[in-house]
Design an enzyme around this catalytic site. Structure first.
Site, PDB file in Angstrom:
ATOM      1  N   GLU A 291      25.520  50.383  49.053  1.00  0.00           N
ATOM      2  CA  GLU A 291      26.889  49.926  49.272  1.00  0.00           C
ATOM      3  C   GLU A 291      27.258  48.777  48.343  1.00  0.00           C
ATOM      4  O   GLU A 291      27.503  47.660  48.800  1.00  0.00           O
ATOM      5  CB  GLU A 291      27.049  49.458  50.722  1.00  0.00           C
ATOM      6  CG  GLU A 291      26.930  50.567  51.723  1.00  0.00           C
ATOM      7  CD  GLU A 291      26.832  50.062  53.149  1.00  0.00           C
ATOM      8  OE1 GLU A 291      27.125  50.841  54.051  1.00  0.00           O
ATOM      9  OE2 GLU A 291      26.467  48.890  53.351  1.00  0.00           O
ATOM     10  N   PRO A 292      27.310  49.029  47.051  1.00  0.00           N
ATOM     11  CA  PRO A 292      27.676  47.946  46.143  1.00  0.00           C
ATOM     12  C   PRO A 292      29.161  47.599  46.251  1.00  0.00           C
ATOM     13  O   PRO A 292      29.994  48.493  46.322  1.00  0.00           O
ATOM     14  CB  PRO A 292      27.361  48.536  44.765  1.00  0.00           C
ATOM     15  CG  PRO A 292      27.513  50.016  44.949  1.00  0.00           C
ATOM     16  CD  PRO A 292      27.076  50.305  46.363  1.00  0.00           C
ATOM     17  N   GLY A 293      29.459  46.326  46.297  1.00  0.00           N
ATOM     18  CA  GLY A 293      30.856  45.888  46.306  1.00  0.00           C
ATOM     19  C   GLY A 293      31.139  45.065  45.062  1.00  0.00           C
ATOM     20  O   GLY A 293      31.738  45.519  44.088  1.00  0.00           O
ATOM     21  N   ARG A 294      30.589  43.842  45.086  1.00  0.00           N
ATOM     22  CA  ARG A 294      30.801  42.897  43.992  1.00  0.00           C
ATOM     23  C   ARG A 294      30.457  43.503  42.619  1.00  0.00           C
ATOM     24  O   ARG A 294      31.172  43.313  41.643  1.00  0.00           O
ATOM     25  CB  ARG A 294      29.908  41.677  44.242  1.00  0.00           C
ATOM     26  CG  ARG A 294      30.183  40.483  43.369  1.00  0.00           C
ATOM     27  CD  ARG A 294      29.092  39.418  43.555  1.00  0.00           C
ATOM     28  NE  ARG A 294      28.769  39.134  44.922  1.00  0.00           N
ATOM     29  CZ  ARG A 294      29.304  38.141  45.642  1.00  0.00           C
ATOM     30  NH1 ARG A 294      30.171  37.342  45.103  1.00  0.00           N
ATOM     31  NH2 ARG A 294      28.937  37.962  46.894  1.00  0.00           N
ATOM     32  N   CYS A 362      48.460  21.891  49.315  1.00  0.00           N
ATOM     33  CA  CYS A 362      48.363  20.539  49.856  1.00  0.00           C
ATOM     34  C   CYS A 362      47.014  20.389  50.533  1.00  0.00           C
ATOM     35  O   CYS A 362      46.911  20.425  51.764  1.00  0.00           O
ATOM     36  CB  CYS A 362      49.474  20.299  50.861  1.00  0.00           C
ATOM     37  SG  CYS A 362      50.995  19.982  50.049  1.00  0.00           S
ATOM     38  N   GLU A 363      45.974  20.253  49.740  1.00  0.00           N
ATOM     39  CA  GLU A 363      44.614  20.256  50.257  1.00  0.00           C
ATOM     40  C   GLU A 363      43.708  19.766  49.120  1.00  0.00           C
ATOM     41  O   GLU A 363      43.649  20.412  48.066  1.00  0.00           O
ATOM     42  CB  GLU A 363      44.278  21.723  50.623  1.00  0.00           C
ATOM     43  CG  GLU A 363      42.947  21.968  51.180  1.00  0.00           C
ATOM     44  CD  GLU A 363      42.983  22.169  52.699  1.00  0.00           C
ATOM     45  OE1 GLU A 363      44.050  22.373  53.272  1.00  0.00           O
ATOM     46  OE2 GLU A 363      41.905  22.084  53.277  1.00  0.00           O
ATOM     47  N   TYR A 391      36.113  39.848  45.958  1.00  0.00           N
ATOM     48  CA  TYR A 391      36.271  38.769  46.954  1.00  0.00           C
ATOM     49  C   TYR A 391      37.262  37.697  46.510  1.00  0.00           C
ATOM     50  O   TYR A 391      37.084  36.515  46.814  1.00  0.00           O
ATOM     51  CB  TYR A 391      34.906  38.152  47.290  1.00  0.00           C
ATOM     52  CG  TYR A 391      33.913  39.178  47.805  1.00  0.00           C
ATOM     53  CD1 TYR A 391      34.137  39.831  49.011  1.00  0.00           C
ATOM     54  CD2 TYR A 391      32.776  39.517  47.084  1.00  0.00           C
ATOM     55  CE1 TYR A 391      33.250  40.791  49.478  1.00  0.00           C
ATOM     56  CE2 TYR A 391      31.884  40.476  47.540  1.00  0.00           C
ATOM     57  CZ  TYR A 391      32.128  41.101  48.740  1.00  0.00           C
ATOM     58  OH  TYR A 391      31.252  42.055  49.207  1.00  0.00           O
TER      59      TYR A 391
HETATM   60  N1  LLP Z   1      27.403  46.370  52.819  1.00  0.00           N
HETATM   61  C1  LLP Z   1      27.534  45.514  53.835  1.00  0.00           C
HETATM   62  C2  LLP Z   1      27.165  45.929  55.178  1.00  0.00           C
HETATM   63  C3  LLP Z   1      28.013  44.213  53.598  1.00  0.00           C
HETATM   64  O1  LLP Z   1      28.121  43.362  54.615  1.00  0.00           O
HETATM   65  C4  LLP Z   1      28.380  43.839  52.283  1.00  0.00           C
HETATM   66  C5  LLP Z   1      28.910  42.508  52.012  1.00  0.00           C
HETATM   67  C6  LLP Z   1      28.245  44.787  51.259  1.00  0.00           C
HETATM   68  C7  LLP Z   1      27.749  46.047  51.562  1.00  0.00           C
HETATM   69  C8  LLP Z   1      28.625  44.502  49.831  1.00  0.00           C
HETATM   70  O2  LLP Z   1      27.898  43.477  49.282  1.00  0.00           O
HETATM   71  P1  LLP Z   1      28.045  43.131  47.716  1.00  0.00           P
HETATM   72  O3  LLP Z   1      27.486  44.306  46.951  1.00  0.00           O
HETATM   73  O4  LLP Z   1      29.486  42.958  47.435  1.00  0.00           O
HETATM   74  O5  LLP Z   1      27.289  41.903  47.555  1.00  0.00           O
HETATM   75  N2  LLP Z   1      32.778  36.809  50.697  1.00  0.00           N
HETATM   76  C9  LLP Z   1      31.465  36.649  50.092  1.00  0.00           C
HETATM   77  C10 LLP Z   1      30.678  37.924  50.117  1.00  0.00           C
HETATM   78  C11 LLP Z   1      30.472  38.469  51.498  1.00  0.00           C
HETATM   79  C12 LLP Z   1      29.734  39.773  51.488  1.00  0.00           C
HETATM   80  C13 LLP Z   1      29.738  40.377  52.838  1.00  0.00           C
HETATM   81  N3  LLP Z   1      29.117  41.650  52.922  1.00  0.00           N
HETATM   82  C14 LLP Z   1      31.645  36.129  48.676  1.00  0.00           C
HETATM   83  O6  LLP Z   1      32.775  35.927  48.259  1.00  0.00           O
HETATM   84  O7  LLP Z   1      30.667  35.898  47.984  1.00  0.00           O
END
Ligand code: LLP
Length: 432
Positions: A291-294, A362-363, A391
């Site tokens: 599950e890649p996001g970033r 304002c912070e 993100y």
């Molecule tokens: N799968 C699950 C179950 C997750 O909780 C997450 C991220 C991902 C996949 C994706 O992770 P990635 O590949 O993007 O690292 N807001 C934070 C990041 C929170 C990530 C939460 N879960 C930031 O800005 O760094």
């Protein structure tokens, strides 16, 4: 010099992204502005698919974690690349469905899904609902029974792995709000109950050990722990769980201090470990989901701002104030995240000034970066911040009633808006 290949400096000395002059983009669309390079996103998707082919006989699939950035066009791009989608809320699911995403290829996550969200997932035939806890499992079991359907489910496990990342985003250890604990036997009890239920089909076991991780070792360890749990389920119930989902978390480059591992190195190491465990346990290799996001969208994106003022406080610091800030990028305020920035209209010049980049809220904590080295800044300059594809938009807010910036997608020298700029009318549309 820059974080990804889609960036360059043109003959005018301006920063370019995907063949487009960023100063021109700022003029055409206004600032603040998120800009993303489509090919960088597509290439990241393809790397995951390719590494499954090369290391695991294609017996796996990446599900883009859309919490990193979810909008209809991105859902369409990810679908075209053959990835599935991970959603964590009714809103993310709604966006995906409206974009025409195949519900079968969606995983629904979340540690506290509401009854409405569970209904929505079941009614729309979401591929897998990832159960987080026993209460949710009971609710889902009952709902599925009422609807006369078999819910396809996964279980989120806390594999107890400390991935040495920022503590706010460390989720694999036992003291986490996410998932079933292995150590206490809770996970096994839940697996037994899920298998015994005629309304649930346990297709997968899942873990996610954190985010922005560079080491391969914790991922290998997590995979081995999960293989052990799969064996335990087999021993106790006789059932072989088909899929193993190892979550996301692969680190990206924000600054020169970040050295991400090539995806292939990750996949080849994890694949070897999984195959070895399958052999040791005399079990078939599982289908692997990631599950890649970033790492799908992060490096493809920049944010462009206009410098409004440069305030020199002698012997203390210089504030370069921009027309955005924590409302479009709260990550420095939240996590002290590092970012690389340049003055886009002087990108060919050396970075000579150490400044604090401040937002317009304002912070006092509304900062994008402290002690950033950038070119000499002056009011009217365009400032670019790199690696804001993940993100940022998804964590943006309307604090101080600041409208959210648009997202422009660039591709080989052309650009298009994929999310419009919010207007003041948008801000008051729910006011009564
Ligand atoms: N799968 C699950 C179950 C997750 O909780 C997450 C991220 C991902 C996949 C994706 O992770 P990635 O590949 O993007 O690292 N807001 C934070 C990041 C929170 C990530 C939460 N879960 C930031 O800005 O760094």
């Amino acid at each position: 010099m820059f974080v990804a290949d889609c960036f360059d400096v043109n003959e005018k000395g301006h920063l370019t992204i995907g063949g487009c002059d960023t100063v021109g983009l700022a003029e055409e669309y206004g600032t603040p502005l998120y800009v993303m390079d489509e090919m960088t996103i597509r290439q990241a998707c393809r790397l995951y698919q390719k590494s499954f082919q090369e290391n695991y006989d294609g017996h796996g699939m990446a599900f883009y974690a859309s919490k990193a950035l979810n909008c209809k066009e991105l859902c369409r791009i990810v679908a075209e690349e053959g990835l599935g989608l991970d959603v964590v809320s009714g809103g993310e699911l709604y966006t995906a469905l409206k974009a025409g995403f195949d519900p079968e290829k969606i995983h629904f996550h979340g540690n506290n899904k509401t009854q409405d969200e569970l209904n929505m997932a079941l009614d729309n035939g979401v591929g897998v609902i990832v159960m987080d806890n026993l209460d949710e499992m009971k609710r889902l079991d009952q709902l599925a029974a009422e609807k006369g359907v078999t819910a396809q489910v996964s279980m989120r496990i806390k594999p107890g792995i400390d991935a040495h990342t920022h503590s706010f985003i460390r989720t694999g250890q036992i003291d986490s709000k996410f998932g079933f604990a292995l150590e206490t036997g809770e996970a096994l009890e839940a697996a037994k109950a899920a298998i015994a239920s005629k309304n649930l089909n346990l297709k997968e076991i899942h873990c996610h050990i954190g985010s922005q991780i560079f080491d391969i070792d914790p991922f290998v360890l997590a995979a081995e722990v999960m293989m052990g749990f799969r064996k335990q389920i087999k021993d106790v119930t006789g059932v072989t769980v088909e899929c193993m989902n190892l979550g996301g978390g692969f680190g990206i480059k924000y600054t020169d201090r970040d050295h991400p591992q090539p995806y292939n190195a990750y996949m080849s190491t994890v694949a070897k470990a999984v195959k070895a465990k399958a052999k040791e346990y005399d079990m078939p290799v599982p289908f692997i989901c990631l599950e890649p996001g970033r790492s799908i969208v992060g490096e493809s994106g920049i944010t462009l701002y206009t410098v409004g003022s440069v305030k020199v406080i002698p012997k203390i610091r210089t504030y370069v104030s921009i027309d955005g800030g924590m409302t479009d990028n709260p990550r420095y305020a939240l996590y002290k995240s590092s970012y690389l920035a340049v003055i886009a209209d002087k990108a060919g010049q050396p970075a000579v000034e150490k400044v604090t980049i401040a937002g317009k809220c304002c912070e006092s904590g509304d900062l994008i970066q402290e002690d950033a080295m950038i070119q000499e800044a002056a009011p009217g300059d365009t400032l670019a911040v790199f690696s804001t594809g993940a993100y940022n938009y998804s964590m943006s807010s309307n604090y101080n009633r600041i409208p959210k910036p648009p997202i422009v997608m660039v591709k080989a020298g052309s650009s298009r808006v994929i999310v419009k700029r919010e207007t003041y009318d948008d801000l008051i549309k729910n006011d009564v």
